[in-house]
Design a protein around this motif. Sequence first.
Motif, PDB file in Angstrom:
ATOM      1  N   ALA A 261       0.815  -1.226   0.000  1.00  0.00           N
ATOM      2  CA  ALA A 261       0.000   0.000   0.000  1.00  0.00           C
ATOM      3  C   ALA A 261       0.844   1.269   0.000  1.00  0.00           C
ATOM      4  N   LEU A 262       2.068   1.215   0.562  1.00  0.00           N
ATOM      5  CA  LEU A 262       2.918   2.403   0.617  1.00  0.00           C
ATOM      6  C   LEU A 262       3.552   2.727  -0.728  1.00  0.00           C
ATOM      7  N   THR A 263       3.639   1.733  -1.611  1.00  0.00           N
ATOM      8  CA  THR A 263       4.352   1.934  -2.877  1.00  0.00           C
ATOM      9  C   THR A 263       3.522   1.554  -4.095  1.00  0.00           C
ATOM     10  N   ASN A 264       2.269   1.202  -3.880  1.00  0.00           N
ATOM     11  CA  ASN A 264       1.415   0.789  -4.983  1.00  0.00           C
ATOM     12  C   ASN A 264       0.906   1.990  -5.747  1.00  0.00           C
ATOM     13  N   GLN A 265       1.117   1.997  -7.049  1.00  0.00           N
ATOM     14  CA  GLN A 265       0.764   3.146  -7.872  1.00  0.00           C
ATOM     15  C   GLN A 265      -0.727   3.445  -7.814  1.00  0.00           C
ATOM     16  N   GLN A 266      -1.547   2.398  -7.834  1.00  0.00           N
ATOM     17  CA  GLN A 266      -2.990   2.589  -7.864  1.00  0.00           C
ATOM     18  C   GLN A 266      -3.493   3.294  -6.614  1.00  0.00           C
ATOM     19  N   SER A 267      -3.035   2.821  -5.428  1.00  0.00           N
ATOM     20  CA  SER A 267      -3.537   3.388  -4.180  1.00  0.00           C
ATOM     21  C   SER A 267      -3.066   4.817  -3.981  1.00  0.00           C
ATOM     22  N   PHE A 268      -1.809   5.109  -4.321  1.00  0.00           N
ATOM     23  CA  PHE A 268      -1.298   6.452  -4.105  1.00  0.00           C
ATOM     24  C   PHE A 268      -1.741   7.422  -5.194  1.00  0.00           C
TER      25      PHE A 268
END
Length: 280
Positions: A261-268
């Motif tokens: 979640a800290l590095t996922n393109q979609q979530s950020f």
Amino acid sequence: MRFCSVLQARKAVVKQIDGGYLVEEGFWGFGSGSKHATHALLKLNDRESIQQSKNLGMMLAVVPMSEVTIVDDWYTMSLKGSASNSLKIINGVIPENYVVTQDMKQVGSLPVELNGRDRYRPYVQLITSITTGISAILGLARGAVEYFVEKAPQKGITMTIHTSQAAVGHIQSKVGLATMKVESAHLHISRTIGNLERHVQNAEQFSLKEIAQLQTDMTYAAMLCWEAVDLLMAESGGSVIADSNRLSQIFRDIRGGSNHALTNQQSFTTAALHAFESMP
């Protein structure tokens, strides 16, 4: 001290008591490095508690591993050595001075009364994203390039006349492209660290646009690293599918790490869009 950290509780029933907090029931997944850590950095909020009390903000607690139960549930295709087991606390008491409370509405502000290293306290989650998230992904990508370049001169291409990958033009091009992706990722991460340092040292407030930039830089860097390793995998032949192949191990680990979640393109990307939409 060696830390494992979980920044989202699956369940956290927490009550404030005299001198601290009582964790009646807490469950966190996944605590990377749990079997090697001396302390856990745990978020004392779950989704339900945040929804019920919008003023609760974010609470991060430092807890000795002797007071945490490690759940044996880490069976995965990647990051197998990270010991990212779930963590559990039942009726545990955490002293108040071991808990950092952060109002998420004020994440962009830096209290002027904080001095020295304490000035970094409002940005615990961002610093954790840099140190335990994107930095590990960058290291994996660099390791993949170094490993491929080391092996290429002695590695031939099956069913061809080529006895060395290093002498093949299109492979040289792919390695060059992968290298530039990794270096570009490094530049984005450096900009993130530079922006953080500048704001902390000058006691400047982050704007929503700047927060979105930090998030986007880190997730874009993760994507570049993953793409770089994918390019190298495509040129590594059939032997790369072996579990014992180092590049195969890196491929699985960086894919798993990039989904965090800290590095996922979609979530950020979603978080960045919300930030821009909130701007006047």
